[in-house]
Scaffold this motif. Structure first.
Motif, PDB file in Angstrom:
ATOM      1  N   LEU A 186      92.116 -35.091  43.299  1.00  0.00           N
ATOM      2  CA  LEU A 186      92.851 -35.636  42.159  1.00  0.00           C
ATOM      3  C   LEU A 186      94.232 -36.123  42.586  1.00  0.00           C
ATOM      4  CD1 LEU A 186      91.966 -32.946  39.466  1.00  0.00           C
ATOM      5  CD2 LEU A 186      91.005 -35.250  39.642  1.00  0.00           C
ATOM      6  N   ASP A 187      94.904 -35.347  43.409  1.00  0.00           N
ATOM      7  CA  ASP A 187      96.221 -35.748  43.913  1.00  0.00           C
ATOM      8  C   ASP A 187      96.133 -37.043  44.719  1.00  0.00           C
ATOM      9  OD1 ASP A 187      97.459 -33.553  42.786  1.00  0.00           O
ATOM     10  OD2 ASP A 187      97.386 -32.341  44.613  1.00  0.00           O
ATOM     11  N   ALA A 188      95.015 -37.244  45.401  1.00  0.00           N
ATOM     12  CA  ALA A 188      94.839 -38.434  46.235  1.00  0.00           C
ATOM     13  C   ALA A 188      94.522 -39.676  45.415  1.00  0.00           C
ATOM     14  CB  ALA A 188      93.734 -38.192  47.264  1.00  0.00           C
ATOM     15  N   GLY A 189      94.067 -39.504  44.171  1.00  0.00           N
ATOM     16  CA  GLY A 189      93.835 -40.664  43.321  1.00  0.00           C
ATOM     17  C   GLY A 189      92.457 -40.789  42.718  1.00  0.00           C
ATOM     18  N   ALA A 190      91.578 -39.815  42.940  1.00  0.00           N
ATOM     19  CA  ALA A 190      90.247 -39.848  42.330  1.00  0.00           C
ATOM     20  C   ALA A 190      90.341 -39.475  40.858  1.00  0.00           C
ATOM     21  CB  ALA A 190      89.309 -38.889  43.048  1.00  0.00           C
ATOM     22  N   ASN A 191      89.418 -40.009  40.056  1.00  0.00           N
ATOM     23  CA  ASN A 191      89.420 -39.642  38.632  1.00  0.00           C
ATOM     24  C   ASN A 191      88.043 -39.273  38.089  1.00  0.00           C
ATOM     25  OD1 ASN A 191      88.976 -42.648  38.783  1.00  0.00           O
ATOM     26  ND2 ASN A 191      88.702 -42.389  36.581  1.00  0.00           N
ATOM     27  N   ILE A 192      86.976 -39.451  38.875  1.00  0.00           N
ATOM     28  CA  ILE A 192      85.652 -38.989  38.467  1.00  0.00           C
ATOM     29  C   ILE A 192      85.151 -38.032  39.544  1.00  0.00           C
ATOM     30  CG2 ILE A 192      83.284 -39.614  37.867  1.00  0.00           C
ATOM     31  CD1 ILE A 192      84.242 -42.308  36.960  1.00  0.00           C
ATOM     32  N   ILE A 193      84.878 -36.815  39.138  1.00  0.00           N
ATOM     33  CA  ILE A 193      84.552 -35.760  40.086  1.00  0.00           C
ATOM     34  C   ILE A 193      83.091 -35.346  39.939  1.00  0.00           C
ATOM     35  CG2 ILE A 193      85.105 -33.423  40.863  1.00  0.00           C
ATOM     36  CD1 ILE A 193      87.357 -35.562  41.221  1.00  0.00           C
ATOM     37  N   VAL A 194      82.355 -35.468  41.034  1.00  0.00           N
ATOM     38  CA  VAL A 194      80.974 -34.988  41.079  1.00  0.00           C
ATOM     39  C   VAL A 194      80.982 -33.593  41.686  1.00  0.00           C
ATOM     40  CG1 VAL A 194      78.655 -35.363  42.018  1.00  0.00           C
ATOM     41  CG2 VAL A 194      80.079 -37.329  41.364  1.00  0.00           C
ATOM     42  N   SER A 195      80.284 -32.682  41.031  1.00  0.00           N
ATOM     43  CA  SER A 195      80.167 -31.318  41.555  1.00  0.00           C
ATOM     44  C   SER A 195      78.803 -30.774  41.175  1.00  0.00           C
ATOM     45  CB  SER A 195      81.281 -30.425  41.011  1.00  0.00           C
ATOM     46  OG  SER A 195      81.200 -29.123  41.573  1.00  0.00           O
ATOM     47  N   GLY A 196      78.100 -30.251  42.165  1.00  0.00           N
ATOM     48  CA  GLY A 196      76.789 -29.667  41.929  1.00  0.00           C
ATOM     49  C   GLY A 196      76.854 -28.162  41.835  1.00  0.00           C
ATOM     50  N   THR A 197      76.955 -27.502  42.986  1.00  0.00           N
ATOM     51  CA  THR A 197      77.030 -26.041  42.975  1.00  0.00           C
ATOM     52  C   THR A 197      78.319 -25.570  42.304  1.00  0.00           C
ATOM     53  OG1 THR A 197      77.985 -26.077  45.210  1.00  0.00           O
ATOM     54  CG2 THR A 197      75.591 -25.769  45.033  1.00  0.00           C
ATOM     55  N   GLY A 198      79.378 -26.388  42.361  1.00  0.00           N
ATOM     56  CA  GLY A 198      80.636 -26.021  41.709  1.00  0.00           C
ATOM     57  C   GLY A 198      80.515 -25.933  40.198  1.00  0.00           C
ATOM     58  N   VAL A 199      79.483 -26.560  39.631  1.00  0.00           N
ATOM     59  CA  VAL A 199      79.220 -26.481  38.196  1.00  0.00           C
ATOM     60  C   VAL A 199      78.089 -25.508  37.898  1.00  0.00           C
ATOM     61  CG1 VAL A 199      78.315 -27.750  36.198  1.00  0.00           C
ATOM     62  CG2 VAL A 199      80.101 -28.779  37.634  1.00  0.00           C
ATOM     63  N   PHE A 200      76.984 -25.649  38.617  1.00  0.00           N
ATOM     64  CA  PHE A 200      75.766 -24.925  38.249  1.00  0.00           C
ATOM     65  C   PHE A 200      75.639 -23.535  38.868  1.00  0.00           C
ATOM     66  CE2 PHE A 200      74.560 -29.378  37.433  1.00  0.00           C
ATOM     67  CZ  PHE A 200      74.092 -29.252  36.122  1.00  0.00           C
ATOM     68  N   LYS A 201      76.431 -23.232  39.889  1.00  0.00           N
ATOM     69  CA  LYS A 201      76.380 -21.894  40.471  1.00  0.00           C
ATOM     70  C   LYS A 201      77.290 -20.961  39.682  1.00  0.00           C
ATOM     71  CE  LYS A 201      76.949 -19.369  44.845  1.00  0.00           C
ATOM     72  NZ  LYS A 201      77.338 -19.489  46.276  1.00  0.00           N
ATOM     73  N   GLY A 202      76.729 -19.877  39.194  1.00  0.00           N
ATOM     74  CA  GLY A 202      77.512 -18.961  38.362  1.00  0.00           C
ATOM     75  C   GLY A 202      77.410 -19.356  36.902  1.00  0.00           C
ATOM     76  N   ASN A 203      78.484 -19.129  36.156  1.00  0.00           N
ATOM     77  CA  ASN A 203      78.484 -19.430  34.732  1.00  0.00           C
ATOM     78  C   ASN A 203      78.832 -20.894  34.508  1.00  0.00           C
ATOM     79  OD1 ASN A 203      79.682 -19.729  31.955  1.00  0.00           O
ATOM     80  ND2 ASN A 203      78.976 -17.613  31.820  1.00  0.00           N
ATOM     81  N   LEU A 204      77.852 -21.662  34.070  1.00  0.00           N
ATOM     82  CA  LEU A 204      78.001 -23.109  33.933  1.00  0.00           C
ATOM     83  C   LEU A 204      79.135 -23.469  32.976  1.00  0.00           C
ATOM     84  CD1 LEU A 204      74.931 -25.469  33.463  1.00  0.00           C
ATOM     85  CD2 LEU A 204      77.023 -25.818  32.158  1.00  0.00           C
ATOM     86  N   GLU A 205      79.159 -22.845  31.829  1.00  0.00           N
ATOM     87  CA  GLU A 205      80.181 -23.172  30.824  1.00  0.00           C
ATOM     88  C   GLU A 205      81.587 -22.841  31.326  1.00  0.00           C
ATOM     89  OE1 GLU A 205      76.315 -22.931  28.788  1.00  0.00           O
ATOM     90  OE2 GLU A 205      77.348 -21.568  30.162  1.00  0.00           O
ATOM     91  N   GLU A 206      81.739 -21.694  31.961  1.00  0.00           N
ATOM     92  CA  GLU A 206      83.054 -21.317  32.488  1.00  0.00           C
ATOM     93  C   GLU A 206      83.492 -22.272  33.590  1.00  0.00           C
ATOM     94  OE1 GLU A 206      82.966 -17.273  33.747  1.00  0.00           O
ATOM     95  OE2 GLU A 206      82.736 -16.466  31.710  1.00  0.00           O
ATOM     96  N   ASN A 207      82.555 -22.706  34.427  1.00  0.00           N
ATOM     97  CA  ASN A 207      82.891 -23.639  35.511  1.00  0.00           C
ATOM     98  C   ASN A 207      83.365 -24.974  34.959  1.00  0.00           C
ATOM     99  OD1 ASN A 207      82.159 -21.748  37.443  1.00  0.00           O
ATOM    100  ND2 ASN A 207      80.070 -22.515  37.637  1.00  0.00           N
ATOM    101  N   ILE A 208      82.678 -25.496  33.949  1.00  0.00           N
ATOM    102  CA  ILE A 208      83.079 -26.771  33.354  1.00  0.00           C
ATOM    103  C   ILE A 208      84.440 -26.640  32.682  1.00  0.00           C
ATOM    104  CG2 ILE A 208      82.525 -28.418  31.509  1.00  0.00           C
ATOM    105  CD1 ILE A 208      79.575 -28.125  32.290  1.00  0.00           C
ATOM    106  N   THR A 209      84.660 -25.542  31.978  1.00  0.00           N
ATOM    107  CA  THR A 209      85.964 -25.309  31.337  1.00  0.00           C
ATOM    108  C   THR A 209      87.080 -25.283  32.369  1.00  0.00           C
ATOM    109  OG1 THR A 209      84.972 -24.088  29.499  1.00  0.00           O
ATOM    110  CG2 THR A 209      87.307 -23.684  29.955  1.00  0.00           C
ATOM    111  N   ARG A 210      86.822 -24.655  33.505  1.00  0.00           N
ATOM    112  CA  ARG A 210      87.836 -24.560  34.556  1.00  0.00           C
ATOM    113  C   ARG A 210      88.203 -25.952  35.087  1.00  0.00           C
ATOM    114  NH1 ARG A 210      85.229 -21.180  37.571  1.00  0.00           N
ATOM    115  NH2 ARG A 210      85.885 -19.409  36.322  1.00  0.00           N
ATOM    116  N   PHE A 211      87.204 -26.800  35.309  1.00  0.00           N
ATOM    117  CA  PHE A 211      87.483 -28.172  35.749  1.00  0.00           C
ATOM    118  C   PHE A 211      88.338 -28.901  34.706  1.00  0.00           C
ATOM    119  CE2 PHE A 211      83.884 -27.899  38.799  1.00  0.00           C
ATOM    120  CZ  PHE A 211      84.443 -28.567  39.879  1.00  0.00           C
ATOM    121  N   HIS A 212      87.964 -28.799  33.451  1.00  0.00           N
ATOM    122  CA  HIS A 212      88.687 -29.527  32.410  1.00  0.00           C
ATOM    123  C   HIS A 212      90.113 -29.026  32.244  1.00  0.00           C
ATOM    124  CE1 HIS A 212      84.711 -30.996  30.449  1.00  0.00           C
ATOM    125  NE2 HIS A 212      85.231 -31.927  31.222  1.00  0.00           N
TER     126      HIS A 212
END
Length: 219
Positions: A186-212
């Protein structure tokens, strides 16, 4: 606008429909669908029938990433299955300009992807024709890989180039990104973030909330 695009490669395929519904309800803006043919990349994932089936369970943006040879053979079919964004690799297109216009003709948005070692210079002449540029921060073909550090400078250079040209083109980054290191891209200038295990591994809802919550710091 900062957007999270959960990659279904990180999902449990025995519960794929359920997990996509949960990602939708948790606020993910895009659903990232990696199509792999076993030729451009070593793995084989899924194709049109799966995307068509999933299209019926969510209205979120279907972000279809074609990691396939000669993607021009299937552009119309993927659009017909419900792709809202179709991303092709510069490395797999013999005539990139032609493929870009082919995607535009379907009404889908156009993305162009670069593998980690592919320089930005390969797409300089089509920058004003595309809606999104995907910087691969792992070598494509497998989920769960670690982020390649030199991707950060590549993202920064691309954002600077787009700014110099007055372009608001989205920069998507895919590979090894979790809520623990997303600030780097994000600091480098990206604005759309793809994440697989970072979203689906563990608690999906908590992971998405953390990103947002992290995204809010950049709005």
């Amino acid at each position: 606008m900062y957007i999270l695009a959960p990659s279904v490669l990180g999902a449990d395929f025995t519960k794929l429909g359920e997990q996509i519904k949960r990602a939708d309800q948790a606020g993910a803006e895009y659903i990232h669908l990696d199509v792999m043919d076993g030729e451009f990349v070593p793995s084989i994932s899924f194709g049109m029938p799966v995307i068509k089936a999933l299209r019926g369970i969510t209205k979120k943006i279907f972000d279809v990433h074609l990691m396939i040879e000669q993607p021009e053979r299937y552009i119309e079919e993927f659009a017909a299955c419900g792709a809202d964004v179709i991303t092709v690799h510069v490395e797999s297109c013999k005539h990139l300009d032609r493929v870009i216009h082919q995607i535009k003709e379907t009404g889908a948005k156009v993305g162009v992807a670069l593998n980690p070692a592919t320089p930005i210079e390969t797409i300089i002449h089509v920058l004003d024709l595309v809606d999104m540029i995907l910087i691969m921060s792992v070598n494509p073909g497998f989920g769960g890989q670690s982020y390649i550090d030199y991707s950060t400078e590549k993202i920064r250079s691309l954002r600077n180039l787009l700014n110099e040209r007055g372009l608001k083109t989205d920069i998507q980054v895919d590979g090894g990104i979790t809520s623990d290191n997303v600030n780097v891209v994000l600091d480098a200038g990206a604005n759309i973030i793809v994440s697989g295990t970072g979203v689906f591994k563990g608690n999906l809802e908590e992971n998405i909330t953390r990103f947002h919550e992290i995204f809010k710091c950049y709005n």
